[in-house]
Design an enzyme around this catalytic site. Structure first.
Site, PDB file in Angstrom:
ATOM      1  N   LYS A 191      22.879   0.093 -21.181  1.00 37.77           N
ATOM      2  CA  LYS A 191      21.629   0.819 -20.958  1.00 37.77           C
ATOM      3  C   LYS A 191      21.863   2.235 -21.462  1.00 37.77           C
ATOM      4  O   LYS A 191      23.008   2.691 -21.552  1.00 37.77           O
ATOM      5  CB  LYS A 191      21.307   0.839 -19.464  1.00 37.77           C
ATOM      6  CG  LYS A 191      19.879   1.181 -19.136  1.00 37.77           C
ATOM      7  CD  LYS A 191      19.044  -0.053 -18.878  1.00 37.77           C
ATOM      8  CE  LYS A 191      17.621   0.330 -18.539  1.00 37.77           C
ATOM      9  NZ  LYS A 191      16.790  -0.838 -18.268  1.00 37.77           N
ATOM     10  N   GLY A 225       0.529  -5.307  -6.342  1.00 39.14           N
ATOM     11  CA  GLY A 225       0.573  -4.702  -7.677  1.00 39.14           C
ATOM     12  C   GLY A 225      -0.052  -5.622  -8.703  1.00 39.14           C
ATOM     13  O   GLY A 225       0.559  -6.610  -9.112  1.00 39.14           O
ATOM     14  N   VAL A 278       2.220  -7.375 -15.124  1.00 42.85           N
ATOM     15  CA  VAL A 278       2.842  -8.632 -14.688  1.00 42.85           C
ATOM     16  C   VAL A 278       2.007  -9.298 -13.587  1.00 42.85           C
ATOM     17  O   VAL A 278       1.772 -10.504 -13.611  1.00 42.85           O
ATOM     18  CB  VAL A 278       4.287  -8.389 -14.188  1.00 42.85           C
ATOM     19  CG1 VAL A 278       4.928  -9.699 -13.751  1.00 42.85           C
ATOM     20  CG2 VAL A 278       5.131  -7.730 -15.266  1.00 42.85           C
ATOM     21  N   GLY A 279       1.578  -8.500 -12.606  1.00 41.03           N
ATOM     22  CA  GLY A 279       0.832  -9.049 -11.460  1.00 41.03           C
ATOM     23  C   GLY A 279      -0.408  -9.819 -11.885  1.00 41.03           C
ATOM     24  O   GLY A 279      -0.752 -10.841 -11.301  1.00 41.03           O
TER      25      GLY A 279
HETATM   26  N1  LIG Z   1       6.601  -5.625 -17.683  1.00 45.52           N
HETATM   27  C1  LIG Z   1       7.744  -6.283 -17.732  1.00 45.52           C
HETATM   28  O1  LIG Z   1       8.029  -7.015 -18.675  1.00 45.52           O
HETATM   29  C2  LIG Z   1       8.736  -6.182 -16.602  1.00 45.52           C
HETATM   30  C3  LIG Z   1       9.996  -6.806 -16.734  1.00 45.52           C
HETATM   31  C4  LIG Z   1      10.891  -6.759 -15.664  1.00 45.52           C
HETATM   32  C5  LIG Z   1      10.543  -6.056 -14.515  1.00 45.52           C
HETATM   33  N2  LIG Z   1       9.325  -5.433 -14.428  1.00 45.52           N
HETATM   34  C6  LIG Z   1       9.012  -4.716 -13.188  1.00 45.52           C
HETATM   35  O2  LIG Z   1       7.874  -5.306 -12.581  1.00 45.52           O
HETATM   36  C7  LIG Z   1       7.080  -4.307 -11.941  1.00 45.52           C
HETATM   37  C8  LIG Z   1       5.669  -4.345 -12.496  1.00 45.52           C
HETATM   38  O3  LIG Z   1       5.716  -4.114 -13.879  1.00 45.52           O
HETATM   39  P1  LIG Z   1       4.371  -3.954 -14.741  1.00 45.52           P
HETATM   40  O4  LIG Z   1       4.803  -3.980 -16.161  1.00 45.52           O
HETATM   41  O5  LIG Z   1       3.349  -4.926 -14.263  1.00 45.52           O
HETATM   42  O6  LIG Z   1       3.968  -2.478 -14.348  1.00 45.52           O
HETATM   43  P2  LIG Z   1       2.505  -1.853 -14.273  1.00 45.52           P
HETATM   44  O7  LIG Z   1       2.696  -0.382 -14.211  1.00 45.52           O
HETATM   45  O8  LIG Z   1       1.620  -2.426 -15.330  1.00 45.52           O
HETATM   46  O9  LIG Z   1       1.924  -2.383 -12.871  1.00 45.52           O
HETATM   47  C9  LIG Z   1       2.290  -1.902 -11.629  1.00 45.52           C
HETATM   48  C10 LIG Z   1       1.048  -1.968 -10.741  1.00 45.52           C
HETATM   49  O10 LIG Z   1       1.436  -1.631  -9.405  1.00 45.52           O
HETATM   50  C11 LIG Z   1       0.436  -0.786  -8.854  1.00 45.52           C
HETATM   51  N3  LIG Z   1       1.017  -0.016  -7.750  1.00 45.52           N
HETATM   52  C12 LIG Z   1       1.796   1.086  -7.805  1.00 45.52           C
HETATM   53  N4  LIG Z   1       2.128   1.487  -6.549  1.00 45.52           N
HETATM   54  C13 LIG Z   1       1.569   0.598  -5.710  1.00 45.52           C
HETATM   55  C14 LIG Z   1       1.556   0.477  -4.295  1.00 45.52           C
HETATM   56  N5  LIG Z   1       2.180   1.344  -3.512  1.00 45.52           N
HETATM   57  N6  LIG Z   1       0.857  -0.560  -3.753  1.00 45.52           N
HETATM   58  C15 LIG Z   1       0.213  -1.440  -4.543  1.00 45.52           C
HETATM   59  N7  LIG Z   1       0.183  -1.368  -5.884  1.00 45.52           N
HETATM   60  C16 LIG Z   1       0.847  -0.362  -6.457  1.00 45.52           C
HETATM   61  C17 LIG Z   1      -0.026   0.055 -10.037  1.00 45.52           C
HETATM   62  O11 LIG Z   1      -1.316   0.628  -9.791  1.00 45.52           O
HETATM   63  C18 LIG Z   1      -0.029  -0.976 -11.165  1.00 45.52           C
HETATM   64  O12 LIG Z   1      -1.279  -1.631 -11.254  1.00 45.52           O
HETATM   65  C19 LIG Z   1       7.822  -2.983 -12.180  1.00 45.52           C
HETATM   66  O13 LIG Z   1       8.671  -2.732 -11.074  1.00 45.52           O
HETATM   67  C20 LIG Z   1       8.645  -3.267 -13.415  1.00 45.52           C
HETATM   68  O14 LIG Z   1       9.803  -2.455 -13.468  1.00 45.52           O
HETATM   69  C21 LIG Z   1       8.413  -5.494 -15.431  1.00 45.52           C
END
Ligand SMILES: NC(=O)c1ccc[n+]([C@@H]2O[C@H](COP(=O)([O-])OP(=O)(O)OC[C@H]3O[C@@H](n4cnc5c(N)ncnc54)[C@H](O)[C@@H]3O)[C@@H](O)[C@H]2O)c1
Length: 360
Positions: A83, A183, A187-188
């Site tokens: 990293k 969230g 991803v969600g």
């Molecule tokens: N995108 C990827 O490919 C990937 C890969 C591995 C891990 N992740 C992890 O998965 C998680 C989500 O990633 P993502 O790409 O969807 O990010 P994202 O920023 O698109 O989505 C995160 C969502 O969480 C919401 N959020 C933030 N704080 C919150 C809270 N307290 N309560 C409820 N909702 C809340 C935000 O408004 C946002 O809609 C992160 O922790 C990221 O590190 C993502």
């Protein structure tokens, strides 16, 4: 190359190599951490972040690079763990010259380290870095890149959740289960769609009104609750943290009603020992770095020349890996988080050892 003072001792953390890079003109200060190349070149993203101190930057890169070695090992990749961090505010200092200077340092490692996106760096930045180095992935579609990694991340999380459902309820499906998604981000959203397709009921929350609007418009059957506190205390079978890290903490775990926790968020366990509290409460936690590996599987596939179907097949195998970890946890009487670490260490040792066989 500049070396700035370090307070942490890389030797004691077991890292193979830690490289400090500096280009005064562009303002670049970066640290590349290579934890292990036992399975192949180290792969892990570049985090561009305004750390308060150099010690914080170093601590983060040591921690993150070690985590990548475990994640890549369990994703069945022929890649080690590394990293990088760029120390500074990307809004203020990110420039073509800085990114290209960084690319030259990556190139200087001769393929021992491949970089990709992380917090503060984007696909477009990888395209700039690639003007100086071959060892970069997570690029734009125009440059042979794979695009949005959240699609396969969500798919992998869904596979891990299916394996957990099989372990707890005897059948690899979420049909008829109530899943709480915290969230509704990149991803969600995809995860919600997979769950609904599988016949699950989804309860969800997000702090962003636009995400809630998306749910109302796209999936009106999703039940929306006020916040994460309401979600964890509600009558759910599975909790899927898909927002920020630290979701499993001293506030949430004691009140959690779910029997399974499987989500995309990184670093879900707020502190060590919380995995034991989960296990004592009879809650099955599938380690985050195992189930959210779809994204790294995607960028790793890009190194070969991206093929979505091949990458999806690899992400589908997260089902088998999760199943294997849950079995090992039962056999060895340890929480799944401990079993996952053991399995990763075993692969690094067993496969990594083969490099000792002399070829020429
Ligand atoms: N995108 C990827 O490919 C990937 C890969 C591995 C891990 N992740 C992890 O998965 C998680 C989500 O990633 P993502 O790409 O969807 O990010 P994202 O920023 O698109 O989505 C995160 C969502 O969480 C919401 N959020 C933030 N704080 C919150 C809270 N307290 N309560 C409820 N909702 C809340 C935000 O408004 C946002 O809609 C992160 O922790 C990221 O590190 C993502």
């Amino acid at each position: 190359m500049g070396v700035f003072a370090s307070t942490d001792d890389p030797v004691s953390t077991g890292h193979e190599q830690v490289v400090f890079c500096q280009d005064k003109q562009s303002g670049l200060k970066a640290i590349i951490g290579i934890y292990s190349t036992a399975l192949g070149p180290a792969l892990g993203g570049t985090r561009f972040y305004p750390y308060a101190t150099e010690a914080d930057a170093l601590a983060d890169v040591l921690d993150l690079s070690r985590g990548m070695a475990y994640k890549n090992a369990l994703a069945n990749l022929d890649l080690g763990g590394g990293k990088a961090v760029i120390w500074g505010d990307p809004e203020q200092i990110k420039s073509e010259a800085l990114l290209r200077a960084y690319g030259r340092f990556v190139e200087s490692l001769n393929g021992r380290y491949y970089t990709a996106c992380d917090v503060g760096t984007y696909v477009a930045d990888m395209d700039v870095i690639a003007r100086e180095t071959r060892y970069v992935t997570g690029r734009s579609v125009e440059h042979g890149g794979a695009g949005d990694s959240s699609i396969l991340t969500a798919w992998g999380v869904f596979q891990g959740m299916r394996a957990a459902a099989e372990h707890v309820w005897g059948s690899p499906t979420l049909a008829g289960r109530r899943v709480g998604v915290a969230g509704l981000g990149k991803v969600g959203k995809y995860l919600t769609a997979h769950l609904l397709d599988d016949g699950a009921e989804v309860v969800a929350t997000d702090v962003n009104p636009r995400a809630l609007e998306w749910a109302r418009a796209t999936h009106p059957q999703v039940i929306l609750v006020d916040d994460t506190a309401a979600l964890v205390a509600s009558d759910i079978d599975v909790y899927a943290p898909c927002a920020l890290g630290g979701a499993l903490n001293d506030e949430t775990v004691p009140v959690l009603r779910a029997k399974v926790v499987t989500g995309a968020a990184n670093n879900q366990l707020a502190h060590s020992g919380i995995e034991k509290v989960l296990a004592d409460r009879g809650i099955l936690y599938t380690p985050d770095y195992v189930v959210n590996a779809g994204g790294v599987i995607q960028v790793a596939d890009e190194i070969e020349g991206f093929n979505f179907e091949r990458a999806k097949l690899r992400a589908t195998r997260i089902f088998d890996t999760t199943r294997q970890i849950l079995q090992l946890a039962d056999d060895e009487g340890v929480p799944p988080a401990v079993a996952a670490d053991r399995l990763a260490e075993r692969r690094m040792a067993e496969v990594g050892r083969l490099r000792a066989i002399h070829l020429r």
